[in-house]
Design an enzyme around this catalytic site. Structure first.
Site, mmCIF file in Angstrom:
data_model
loop_
_atom_site.group_PDB
_atom_site.id
_atom_site.type_symbol
_atom_site.label_atom_id
_atom_site.label_comp_id
_atom_site.label_asym_id
_atom_site.label_seq_id
_atom_site.Cartn_x
_atom_site.Cartn_y
_atom_site.Cartn_z
ATOM 1 N N PRO A 13 0.640 -1.393 0.057
ATOM 2 C CG PRO A 13 -0.066 -1.034 2.320
ATOM 3 C CD PRO A 13 0.635 -1.908 1.214
ATOM 4 C CG ASN A 14 -0.337 4.308 1.320
ATOM 5 O OD1 ASN A 14 -1.226 4.825 0.821
ATOM 6 N ND2 ASN A 14 -0.353 3.436 2.650
ATOM 7 N NE ARG A 21 4.159 6.480 1.639
ATOM 8 C CZ ARG A 21 4.491 5.387 2.248
ATOM 9 N NH1 ARG A 21 4.708 4.243 1.142
ATOM 10 N NH2 ARG A 21 4.068 4.941 3.473
ATOM 11 C CE1 TYR A 26 9.253 4.804 2.937
ATOM 12 C CE2 TYR A 26 7.611 6.746 2.830
ATOM 13 C CZ TYR A 26 8.126 5.448 3.330
ATOM 14 O OH TYR A 26 7.212 5.054 4.525
ATOM 15 C CG ASN A 77 8.244 -2.318 0.310
ATOM 16 O OD1 ASN A 77 7.570 -2.246 1.258
ATOM 17 N ND2 ASN A 77 8.902 -1.212 -0.207
ATOM 18 C CB ALA A 80 1.534 0.467 6.167
ATOM 19 C CG HIS A 83 5.132 -2.252 10.298
ATOM 20 N ND1 HIS A 83 6.445 -2.510 10.355
ATOM 21 C CD2 HIS A 83 5.290 -1.162 9.146
ATOM 22 C CE1 HIS A 83 7.176 -1.875 9.377
ATOM 23 N NE2 HIS A 83 6.501 -0.904 9.004
ATOM 24 C CG ASP A 90 -1.184 -16.587 9.126
ATOM 25 O OD1 ASP A 90 0.039 -16.924 9.485
ATOM 26 O OD2 ASP A 90 -2.105 -16.649 9.693
ATOM 27 C CD GLU A 101 10.165 -7.896 5.821
ATOM 28 O OE1 GLU A 101 10.362 -8.812 6.303
ATOM 29 O OE2 GLU A 101 9.703 -6.788 6.304
ATOM 30 C CG HIS A 103 10.789 -2.563 4.484
ATOM 31 N ND1 HIS A 103 9.527 -2.358 4.627
ATOM 32 C CD2 HIS A 103 11.224 -3.888 5.126
ATOM 33 C CE1 HIS A 103 9.073 -3.593 5.057
ATOM 34 N NE2 HIS A 103 9.980 -4.311 5.231
ATOM 35 C CG LEU A 104 11.689 1.981 -1.223
ATOM 36 C CD1 LEU A 104 10.293 2.660 -1.070
ATOM 37 C CD2 LEU A 104 12.499 2.837 -2.346
ATOM 38 C CB SER A 105 12.680 4.061 5.171
ATOM 39 O OG SER A 105 11.611 3.063 5.592
ATOM 40 N NE ARG A 110 10.422 5.615 8.503
ATOM 41 C CZ ARG A 110 9.366 5.717 7.510
ATOM 42 N NH1 ARG A 110 9.316 4.489 6.726
ATOM 43 N NH2 ARG A 110 8.424 6.448 7.606
HETATM 44 C C1 DQA Z 1 8.167 0.947 3.799
HETATM 45 C C2 DQA Z 1 8.428 1.029 5.355
HETATM 46 C C3 DQA Z 1 7.105 1.060 6.039
HETATM 47 O O1 DQA Z 1 7.186 1.218 7.386
HETATM 48 C C4 DQA Z 1 6.002 2.031 5.511
HETATM 49 O O2 DQA Z 1 4.799 1.877 5.865
HETATM 50 C C5 DQA Z 1 5.726 2.019 3.934
HETATM 51 C C6 DQA Z 1 7.102 1.858 3.489
HETATM 52 C C7 DQA Z 1 9.614 1.066 3.017
HETATM 53 O O3 DQA Z 1 9.637 0.772 2.056
HETATM 54 O O4 DQA Z 1 10.321 1.868 3.797
HETATM 55 O O5 DQA Z 1 4.986 2.209 3.438
HETATM 56 O O6 DQA Z 1 7.923 -0.525 3.511
#
Ligand code: DQA
Length: 164
Positions: A13-14, A21, A26, A77, A80, A83, A90, A101, A103-105, A110
């Protein structure tokens, strides 16, 4: 033998808003630019990619379930849902495919709620904090893991290299 590995790339998502964003977190890279980079690597490495993005938890669970028997591994990725989502965890645990898995950040630098990943315990590994390059590292790691676990490891690596 698997001459051409099939990899499913999932953006949660997002991530469709990347570029707009929170650029201070990011960066300015867009999802499209990440996808183009991954596709270029896939062409070089003789991989077949399918890339999807969804904001919906159920759609992501459906996509992971449907990957069984159709893909050799998943690069995700979960954004959100990393978490929050036991359903996604599952699905990853059930699909029987190697999952990496990304993540950019750096989620550990954080807010505390981002320090826990429901996905990490069922993933091959996690890459976090390298911006868009996390996806590149994750893709190479996933392919390496597939090759390592395949019984035809030498043949599959040799075949792909020959095609370059
Ligand atoms: C993220 C880190 C997550 O905590 C956040 O909710 C995201 C992006 C990242 O790629 O850094 O949407 O997955």
């Amino acid at each position: 033998m698997h001459p051409r590995l099939k990899i499913l790339v999932i953006h949660g998502p997002n991530l469709n808003l990347l570029g707009l964003r929170e650029p201070e977190v990011y960066g300015s890279v867009t999802q499209d630019a990440i996808d183009q980079t991954l596709q270029r690597i896939a062409d070089e490495e003789n991989l077949q990619l399918k890339i999807l993005q969804s904001n919906s938890e159920g759609d992501l669970v459906d996509a992971i379930q449907a990957a069984r028997g159709r893909f050799d591994g998943i690069l995700i990725n979960p954004a959100a849902y990393t978490h929050t989502s036991i359903a996604l965890r599952d699905a990853v645990g059930a699909v029987g495919l190697p999952v990496v898995e990304v993540h950019l950040s750096n989620i550990y630098k954080r807010e505390e709620f981002r320090h826990h990943s429901y996905i990490a315990p069922v993933a091959v590994g996690q890459v976090s904090g390298f911006g868009a390059y996390s996806y590149v590292l994750g893709l190479y790691g996933l392919v390496q893991e597939i090759d390592r676990t395949a019984s035809c490891v030498t043949t599959s690596q040799a075949k792909r290299r020959k095609k370059k």
